[in-house]
Design a protein around this motif. Structure first.
Motif, short mmCIF file in Angstrom:
data_model
loop_
_atom_site.label_atom_id
_atom_site.label_comp_id
_atom_site.label_asym_id
_atom_site.label_seq_id
_atom_site.Cartn_x
_atom_site.Cartn_y
_atom_site.Cartn_z
N GLN A 27 2.49 6.89 12.92
CA GLN A 27 2.64 5.61 12.23
C GLN A 27 3.73 5.78 11.19
O GLN A 27 4.07 6.89 10.81
N PRO A 77 5.21 5.80 7.41
CA PRO A 77 4.65 6.04 6.08
C PRO A 77 4.36 4.72 5.35
O PRO A 77 3.34 4.59 4.66
N ARG A 100 -7.62 0.33 12.07
CA ARG A 100 -6.97 1.62 11.85
C ARG A 100 -7.76 2.54 10.94
O ARG A 100 -7.55 3.76 10.94
N LEU A 152 1.41 12.49 6.97
CA LEU A 152 0.27 11.87 7.67
C LEU A 152 0.79 10.92 8.75
O LEU A 152 0.25 10.84 9.85
N GLY A 153 1.87 10.22 8.41
CA GLY A 153 2.48 9.30 9.37
C GLY A 153 2.98 10.02 10.61
O GLY A 153 2.80 9.53 11.73
N ASP A 177 -1.75 0.12 4.11
CA ASP A 177 -3.16 0.09 4.52
C ASP A 177 -4.05 0.62 3.41
O ASP A 177 -5.04 -0.01 3.02
N ILE A 178 -3.71 1.80 2.89
CA ILE A 178 -4.54 2.44 1.88
C ILE A 178 -4.62 1.58 0.62
O ILE A 178 -5.67 1.48 -0.02
N TYR A 190 -7.77 6.91 10.26
CA TYR A 190 -7.48 7.65 9.03
C TYR A 190 -8.60 8.63 8.73
O TYR A 190 -8.38 9.80 8.44
N GLN A 235 3.38 1.88 6.59
CA GLN A 235 2.13 1.28 7.05
C GLN A 235 0.93 1.98 6.42
O GLN A 235 -0.03 1.35 6.00
N ILE A 236 1.00 3.29 6.36
CA ILE A 236 -0.10 4.06 5.78
C ILE A 236 -0.30 3.68 4.31
O ILE A 236 -1.42 3.43 3.87
N ARG A 237 0.79 3.58 3.56
CA ARG A 237 0.66 3.24 2.15
C ARG A 237 0.13 1.82 1.97
O ARG A 237 -0.73 1.55 1.13
N SER A 284 2.25 10.46 2.64
CA SER A 284 2.22 9.43 3.69
C SER A 284 3.22 9.77 4.79
O SER A 284 3.00 9.43 5.95
#
Lengths: 208, 208
Positions: free
Chosen positions: B42, B44, B12, B36-37, B50-51, B16, B46-48, B33
């Motif tokens: 995606q 939020p 992923r 962006l999600g 991942d980052i 990003y 998952q984004i947090r 997030s």
DNA sequence: TAGATTGTTAATCGATTAACAATC
DNA sequence: TAGATTGTTAATCGATTAACAATC
């Protein structure tokens, strides 16, 4: 068959098909999930689970017939029928797709390419003519096209995609570095994202 | 940073990076997030998650700085340094890679192409010279090459791959329709499998 | 301060693996 | 028949999502 098949299984199907083709070429007629698993670096369990999404093609005590399983998976993948394609963008990626021998062998037939560059329009790529973008709507009216290959630069991709959608295209194989989604418009999209693939390699190099 | 990052997260990361580049181009300087999600389809969460594999780049109540996060993810992906490449196989795929603007922009620099076809040897592709395969070992001794792009036909792929391994190549971006593995030899491989991608599209067409 | 949003832990969900009865 | 291997159910594992205290 009407039961749900996960994205993970779908992504593995072409791998099965490819390995079965190799086995067939090697003259192997029969294989167990154990041996196929060794070859493909998967567990025998996973192979049996995956195959059984589509039916019991094996025989206890024996394994699977290579040719039968290959044919069944080919059918599941839709490879037992021809697909017609157009390629939008006759640059190096579009040209590579037009030349790719595997696609031709598996029944993916390119009917035409389209481009905006006057220097390309009227030429031919691997024997297939390059048309102007203006000819696209009429061409799609007059020909049954299963798949549009989107091979234009990123900044033009959304616009061209919308044009394809307007012309009634229902499946797009996208090489442009943008995420296209259009399930809500009934369009099936598979994004290739070559740059993403190279970047995962870069990641692995940086972290080894 | 030493902690394990799953293959799913790695896959992923380029997404990003791509979306952050787009946001930057649009003049957006800050994003949550949640937003962006929505953009990336995606959650939020998952984004947090991942980052945060790579560090806390956000600020509570505010979100993420687009340029800072882009730079951090670029660094994680190894995009803040140049990579040198050779392309083995100067056919249409190899040529497409040599021309691809995104790679050049992101610092992937092609030093040379190699081919067995006498008609191609000595020509140049996008300003880069095509060498004979015989020149490969010496070239790799004399140049620091980070990545070898394998763009030869499937039936030649394993042989050429072994040759690359013997010459000390440590990272291969493989376009041939075979599964190459060589972790045990310390070689990092990413397989592209274009035909597999097209076949998943075919599957989706057949089952809609 | 109040509101927003992160970082992180806990809960859920789905995919993979293991186990084993059925059967070739 | 005995041995091998499937098809399928159950157990495990990992990834995703939800929740919420911390804090900007």
């Amino acid at each position: 068959m009407a039961n749900y098949v996960s994205e993970a299984v779908i992504r593995r199907l072409p791998g099965y098909y490819r390995h079965l083709r190799e086995l067939e070429a090697e003259g192997v007629t029969q294989i167990s999930s154990k041996d196929l698993g060794e070859r493909m670096r998967q567990t025998p369990s996973q192979i049996r689970q995956d195959i059984n999404c589509f039916g019991g093609f094996g025989r206890q005590g024996y394994g699977y017939s290579v040719s039968e399983l290959k044919q069944e998976i080919g059918h599941v993948l839709g490879l037992d029928r021809e697909h017609t394609m157009i390629i939008v963008g006759a640059g190096s990626i579009g040209s590579a797709v037009a030349h790719y021998p595997t696609f031709i062998r598996e029944g993916f037939r390119t009917l035409a390419l389209f481009d905006t560059d006057p220097a390309r329009i009227g030429t031919s790529v691997n024997g297939v003519r390059v048309h102007s973008m203006e000819e696209l709507p009429l061409f799609l009216e007059e020909h049954a096209v299963d798949i549009a290959v989107l091979a234009v630069p990123g900044d033009a991709a959304r616009e061209v995609f919308d044009e394809l959608a307007r012309c009634g295209v229902t499946a797009v194989w996208n090489f442009a570095p943008v995420d296209l989604h259009a399930e809500e418009r009934g369009i099936t999209v598979v994004n290739v994202h070559l740059a993403d693939s190279l970047q995962t390699l870069s990641y692995k190099i940086a972290h080894r």
